[in-house]
Design a protein around this motif. Sequence first.
Motif, PDB file in Angstrom:
ATOM      1  N   HIS A 214       1.589 127.967  64.467  1.00 45.92           N
ATOM      2  CA  HIS A 214       1.474 127.193  63.237  1.00 45.92           C
ATOM      3  C   HIS A 214       2.677 126.261  63.069  1.00 45.92           C
ATOM      4  O   HIS A 214       2.718 125.460  62.161  1.00 45.92           O
ATOM      5  CB  HIS A 214       1.424 128.134  62.019  1.00 45.92           C
TER       6      HIS A 214
ATOM      7  N   GLU B 169      -7.784 123.018  66.738  1.00 44.15           N
ATOM      8  CA  GLU B 169      -7.491 123.517  65.408  1.00 44.15           C
ATOM      9  C   GLU B 169      -8.672 124.325  64.890  1.00 44.15           C
ATOM     10  O   GLU B 169      -9.798 123.846  64.852  1.00 44.15           O
ATOM     11  CB  GLU B 169      -7.217 122.335  64.465  1.00 44.15           C
TER      12      GLU B 169
ATOM     13  N   GLU C 149       2.446 132.590  68.867  1.00 46.38           N
ATOM     14  CA  GLU C 149       3.428 132.467  67.783  1.00 46.38           C
ATOM     15  C   GLU C 149       4.848 132.762  68.274  1.00 46.38           C
ATOM     16  O   GLU C 149       5.532 133.648  67.756  1.00 46.38           O
ATOM     17  CB  GLU C 149       3.060 133.388  66.613  1.00 46.38           C
TER      18      GLU C 149
END
Length: 73
Positions: free
Chosen positions: A56, A71, A27
């Motif tokens: 994301h 995913e 992230e």
Amino acid sequence: MSISEMRLLLCCLTIDQQAPDMIILDEPTNNLDIQNVDILTAAINAYDGTLIVISHDQYFLKEVRAVRAIELK
């Protein structure tokens, strides 16, 4: 990723002969403003190695030209 870790990563990416063979980012855009996301994106696009990104942020993944996605649902 903390700001210090991000700066260290960007520093490593700019030292071409000493850049790591693989970078794993978890992230990476979560706590960055738009300007720093642009800087990170440019550094990653100049990087010539393996990159694993957990994110994301679909726009960021597109900008760094992710070629494979796994995913999890």
